[in-house]
Design an enzyme around this catalytic site. Structure first.
Site, PDB file in Angstrom:
ATOM      1  N   ASN A  48      25.507 -19.817 -28.599  1.00 56.33           N
ATOM      2  CA  ASN A  48      26.776 -19.365 -28.683  1.00 56.33           C
ATOM      3  C   ASN A  48      26.460 -17.574 -28.377  1.00 56.33           C
ATOM      4  O   ASN A  48      25.289 -16.833 -28.522  1.00 56.33           O
ATOM      5  CB  ASN A  48      27.428 -19.056 -30.107  1.00 56.33           C
ATOM      6  CG  ASN A  48      26.442 -19.049 -31.182  1.00 56.33           C
ATOM      7  OD1 ASN A  48      25.153 -19.263 -31.213  1.00 56.33           O
ATOM      8  ND2 ASN A  48      27.032 -18.797 -32.331  1.00 56.33           N
ATOM      9  N   ILE A  49      27.593 -17.223 -27.457  1.00 52.52           N
ATOM     10  CA  ILE A  49      27.485 -15.695 -26.907  1.00 52.52           C
ATOM     11  C   ILE A  49      28.784 -15.075 -27.611  1.00 52.52           C
ATOM     12  O   ILE A  49      29.745 -15.327 -27.223  1.00 52.52           O
ATOM     13  CB  ILE A  49      27.520 -15.735 -25.538  1.00 52.52           C
ATOM     14  CG1 ILE A  49      26.442 -16.300 -25.068  1.00 52.52           C
ATOM     15  CG2 ILE A  49      27.390 -14.469 -24.906  1.00 52.52           C
ATOM     16  CD1 ILE A  49      26.270 -16.692 -23.544  1.00 52.52           C
ATOM     17  N   GLU A  50      28.637 -14.227 -28.635  1.00 56.29           N
ATOM     18  CA  GLU A  50      29.758 -13.678 -29.274  1.00 56.29           C
ATOM     19  C   GLU A  50      30.193 -12.351 -28.464  1.00 56.29           C
ATOM     20  O   GLU A  50      29.218 -11.609 -27.672  1.00 56.29           O
ATOM     21  CB  GLU A  50      29.513 -13.376 -30.673  1.00 56.29           C
ATOM     22  CG  GLU A  50      29.230 -14.792 -31.396  1.00 56.29           C
ATOM     23  CD  GLU A  50      28.888 -14.487 -32.755  1.00 56.29           C
ATOM     24  OE1 GLU A  50      28.941 -13.272 -33.215  1.00 56.29           O
ATOM     25  OE2 GLU A  50      29.282 -15.333 -33.717  1.00 56.29           O
ATOM     26  N   CYS A  63      30.881 -20.776 -27.243  1.00 62.64           N
ATOM     27  CA  CYS A  63      30.276 -21.766 -28.024  1.00 62.64           C
ATOM     28  C   CYS A  63      28.871 -22.160 -27.335  1.00 62.64           C
ATOM     29  O   CYS A  63      28.914 -22.130 -26.197  1.00 62.64           O
ATOM     30  CB  CYS A  63      30.959 -22.963 -28.548  1.00 62.64           C
ATOM     31  SG  CYS A  63      32.279 -22.508 -29.813  1.00 62.64           S
ATOM     32  N   GLU A 106      27.648 -25.034 -27.092  1.00 62.14           N
ATOM     33  CA  GLU A 106      27.947 -26.353 -26.144  1.00 62.14           C
ATOM     34  C   GLU A 106      28.676 -25.955 -25.028  1.00 62.14           C
ATOM     35  O   GLU A 106      28.238 -26.375 -24.042  1.00 62.14           O
ATOM     36  CB  GLU A 106      29.014 -27.306 -27.194  1.00 62.14           C
ATOM     37  CG  GLU A 106      28.381 -27.808 -28.251  1.00 62.14           C
ATOM     38  CD  GLU A 106      28.751 -26.758 -29.593  1.00 62.14           C
ATOM     39  OE1 GLU A 106      28.693 -25.635 -29.421  1.00 62.14           O
ATOM     40  OE2 GLU A 106      29.179 -27.566 -30.675  1.00 62.14           O
ATOM     41  N   CYS A 116      33.269 -27.461 -32.620  1.00 65.85           N
ATOM     42  CA  CYS A 116      34.584 -27.293 -32.664  1.00 65.85           C
ATOM     43  C   CYS A 116      35.344 -27.939 -31.903  1.00 65.85           C
ATOM     44  O   CYS A 116      35.126 -28.615 -30.855  1.00 65.85           O
ATOM     45  CB  CYS A 116      34.422 -25.574 -32.347  1.00 65.85           C
ATOM     46  SG  CYS A 116      34.938 -25.174 -30.491  1.00 65.85           S
ATOM     47  N   CYS A 125      35.068 -27.201 -27.738  1.00 67.28           N
ATOM     48  CA  CYS A 125      33.790 -27.775 -27.248  1.00 67.28           C
ATOM     49  C   CYS A 125      34.008 -29.543 -27.111  1.00 67.28           C
ATOM     50  O   CYS A 125      33.546 -29.988 -26.016  1.00 67.28           O
ATOM     51  CB  CYS A 125      32.595 -27.515 -28.238  1.00 67.28           C
ATOM     52  SG  CYS A 125      32.232 -25.903 -27.883  1.00 67.28           S
TER      53      CYS A 125
HETATM   54  N1  THU Z   1      29.864 -21.903 -32.938  1.00 66.07           N
HETATM   55  C1  THU Z   1      29.473 -22.670 -31.660  1.00 66.07           C
HETATM   56  O1  THU Z   1      28.684 -22.160 -30.900  1.00 66.07           O
HETATM   57  N2  THU Z   1      29.480 -24.024 -31.634  1.00 66.07           N
HETATM   58  C2  THU Z   1      30.507 -24.743 -32.050  1.00 66.07           C
HETATM   59  O2  THU Z   1      30.714 -25.843 -32.295  1.00 66.07           O
HETATM   60  C3  THU Z   1      31.150 -24.116 -33.779  1.00 66.07           C
HETATM   61  C4  THU Z   1      31.025 -22.568 -33.541  1.00 66.07           C
HETATM   62  C5  THU Z   1      29.856 -20.604 -32.842  1.00 66.07           C
HETATM   63  C6  THU Z   1      30.963 -19.973 -32.415  1.00 66.07           C
HETATM   64  C7  THU Z   1      30.811 -18.437 -33.204  1.00 66.07           C
HETATM   65  O3  THU Z   1      29.772 -17.481 -32.422  1.00 66.07           O
HETATM   66  C8  THU Z   1      29.932 -18.915 -34.344  1.00 66.07           C
HETATM   67  O4  THU Z   1      29.586 -20.184 -34.274  1.00 66.07           O
HETATM   68  C9  THU Z   1      31.064 -18.705 -35.755  1.00 66.07           C
HETATM   69  O5  THU Z   1      32.026 -19.609 -35.426  1.00 66.07           O
END
Ligand code: THU
Length: 132
Positions: free
Chosen positions: A44-46, A55, A57, A88, A91
């Protein structure tokens, strides 16, 4: 259902250390496996603009798709969660776009706790090209 390989699990877990999560501190890792056996690692890259977060995935899918891959056989997703991590909705929709409904998905939490499901198990009655 194809058996998950330890190598794919390791790839998804190793990704956790690479996740860019300065805001949530909630790392997620992914390993997407192609028909030819190639693997694509995702994190995941915020972003300071939170809604732009990608996310793990979808990072794995977009890396693979942009390299020309179209055929996938397994997805492993890891998180530091007590229960297996739950992908989520966005994804799940991307999985439904690019994978067959019966493609196996392995979800991993802390202490190796694992759940085996499928793309359809995660998103039953998905909206796909068939509905257009
Ligand atoms: N996140 C994912 O990378 N994959 C998911 O299926 C659920 C959520 C990440 C997004 C965000 O960076 C962190 O989890 C919290 O929501």
């Amino acid at each position: 259902m194809s058996e998950v390989k330890q190598e794919w699990i390791d790839t998804a877990i190793e990704a956790l250390d690479k996740a860019y999560v300065p805001y949530s501190h909630f790392p997620v890792g992914a390993c997407l496996v192609t028909e030819s056996g190639r693997t694509y690692q995702g994190i995941n890259i915020e972003n300071a603009s939170f809604g732009l977060t990608n996310c793990a995935e979808r990072t794995a899918f977009f890396k693979a798709i942009s390299e020309g891959e179209r055929s996938f056989t397994h997805l492993v997703v890891s998180g530091h969660t007590p229960d297996p991590i739950s992908p989520c909705g966005a994804c799940r929709q991307v999985m439904a776009e690019f994978c067959s409904p019966d493609m196996p998905v392995t979800l991993i939490g802390d202490d190796g706790v694992m759940k085996s499901t499928t793309v359809e198990g995660l998103l039953p009655y998905a909206f796909t090209e068939k509905d257009l």
